[in-house]
Motif scaffolding. Structure first.
Motif, PDB file in Angstrom:
ATOM      1  N   GLY A  13       0.807  -1.205   0.000  1.00  0.00           N
ATOM      2  CA  GLY A  13       0.000   0.000   0.000  1.00  0.00           C
ATOM      3  C   GLY A  13       0.840   1.254   0.000  1.00  0.00           C
ATOM      4  N   THR A  17      -3.873   7.494  -3.777  1.00  0.00           N
ATOM      5  CA  THR A  17      -4.591   6.668  -4.727  1.00  0.00           C
ATOM      6  C   THR A  17      -4.583   7.375  -6.069  1.00  0.00           C
ATOM      7  OG1 THR A  17      -6.626   5.409  -5.101  1.00  0.00           O
ATOM      8  CG2 THR A  17      -6.867   7.625  -4.150  1.00  0.00           C
ATOM      9  N   ASP A  22      -8.541   3.179  -8.504  1.00  0.00           N
ATOM     10  CA  ASP A  22      -9.982   3.312  -8.300  1.00  0.00           C
ATOM     11  C   ASP A  22     -10.749   2.485  -9.327  1.00  0.00           C
ATOM     12  OD1 ASP A  22     -12.301   4.624  -6.948  1.00  0.00           O
ATOM     13  OD2 ASP A  22     -12.608   5.423  -8.968  1.00  0.00           O
ATOM     14  N   TRP A  49      -3.508   3.030   1.064  1.00  0.00           N
ATOM     15  CA  TRP A  49      -4.370   2.619  -0.051  1.00  0.00           C
ATOM     16  C   TRP A  49      -3.808   1.343  -0.629  1.00  0.00           C
ATOM     17  CZ3 TRP A  49      -8.866   4.949  -1.414  1.00  0.00           C
ATOM     18  CH2 TRP A  49      -9.138   6.160  -0.775  1.00  0.00           C
ATOM     19  N   PRO A  50      -4.580   0.374  -0.975  1.00  0.00           N
ATOM     20  CA  PRO A  50      -6.028   0.425  -1.156  1.00  0.00           C
ATOM     21  C   PRO A  50      -6.859   0.114   0.087  1.00  0.00           C
ATOM     22  CG  PRO A  50      -5.221  -1.636  -2.017  1.00  0.00           C
ATOM     23  CD  PRO A  50      -4.007  -0.845  -1.564  1.00  0.00           C
ATOM     24  N   ASP A  53      -9.689   2.468   1.037  1.00  0.00           N
ATOM     25  CA  ASP A  53     -10.884   2.544   0.196  1.00  0.00           C
ATOM     26  C   ASP A  53     -12.027   1.799   0.881  1.00  0.00           C
ATOM     27  OD1 ASP A  53     -12.804   1.659  -1.982  1.00  0.00           O
ATOM     28  OD2 ASP A  53     -11.454   2.939  -3.139  1.00  0.00           O
ATOM     29  N   SER A  58     -10.203  -3.824   4.984  1.00  0.00           N
ATOM     30  CA  SER A  58      -8.923  -3.369   5.542  1.00  0.00           C
ATOM     31  C   SER A  58      -8.559  -4.219   6.756  1.00  0.00           C
ATOM     32  CB  SER A  58      -9.022  -1.894   5.924  1.00  0.00           C
ATOM     33  OG  SER A  58     -10.121  -1.668   6.791  1.00  0.00           O
TER      34      SER A  58
END
Length: 147
Positions: A13, A17, A22, A49-50, A53, A58
């Protein structure tokens, strides 16, 4: 996704982003795939990220007693934690090593979702994730833990 993946694990990560990320998340989730991502190991009160999101599961890290380890990123959007301290993994020359990090925690959650799907193939990946959330140990006071 095109190969039929129902679960995508991302054990990396960064703190930004972009449109490509996305778009990839949107594509995977719109096709029923769940994405599981490591929260980060910077002791930050924000996720990388990600994992940051909202469409991504997570994952933070806890120790053997279920306590968040000091290096694990956290924040209000952190959805689940899994073992992430002193994990054993395969290494070169047919050896094993210990390592720590949310990059090890995320595949534990991915594997748990896969195990649920293998027990009940009629479930969607999102439903398997809901089952995992329902049966996961809830450390501390019931409900969402503070950062």
């Amino acid at each position: 996704v095109e190969a039929g993946a129902k679960i995508i694990n991302i054990s990396l990560g960064g703190y930004g982003t972009n449109a490509a990320l996305d778009s990839a998340i949107d594509y995977a989730t719109s096709h029923g795939t769940v994405i599981v991502a490591a929260a980060g190991n910077d002791q930050a009160a924000q996720l990388t990220w990600p994992a940051a999101d909202s469409r991504v599961i997570s994952v933070g890290a806890v120790d053997a007693t279920g306590q968040q380890v000091i290096f694990s990123n956290s924040g209000p959007q952190l959805q689940i934690a899994a073992p992430g301290l002193g994990l054993q993994t395969a290494w070169t020359d047919n050896t094993r090593v210990l390592f720590s990090g949310t990059s090890g925690s995320a595949p534990i959650v991915s594997g748990a979702i896969a195990a649920i799907l293998s027990q009940d193939p009629s479930l969607t990946p999102a439903q398997a994730w809901q089952v995992l959330q329902t049966h996961a140990s809830d450390a501390g006071a019931p409900g969402v833990d503070p950062n």
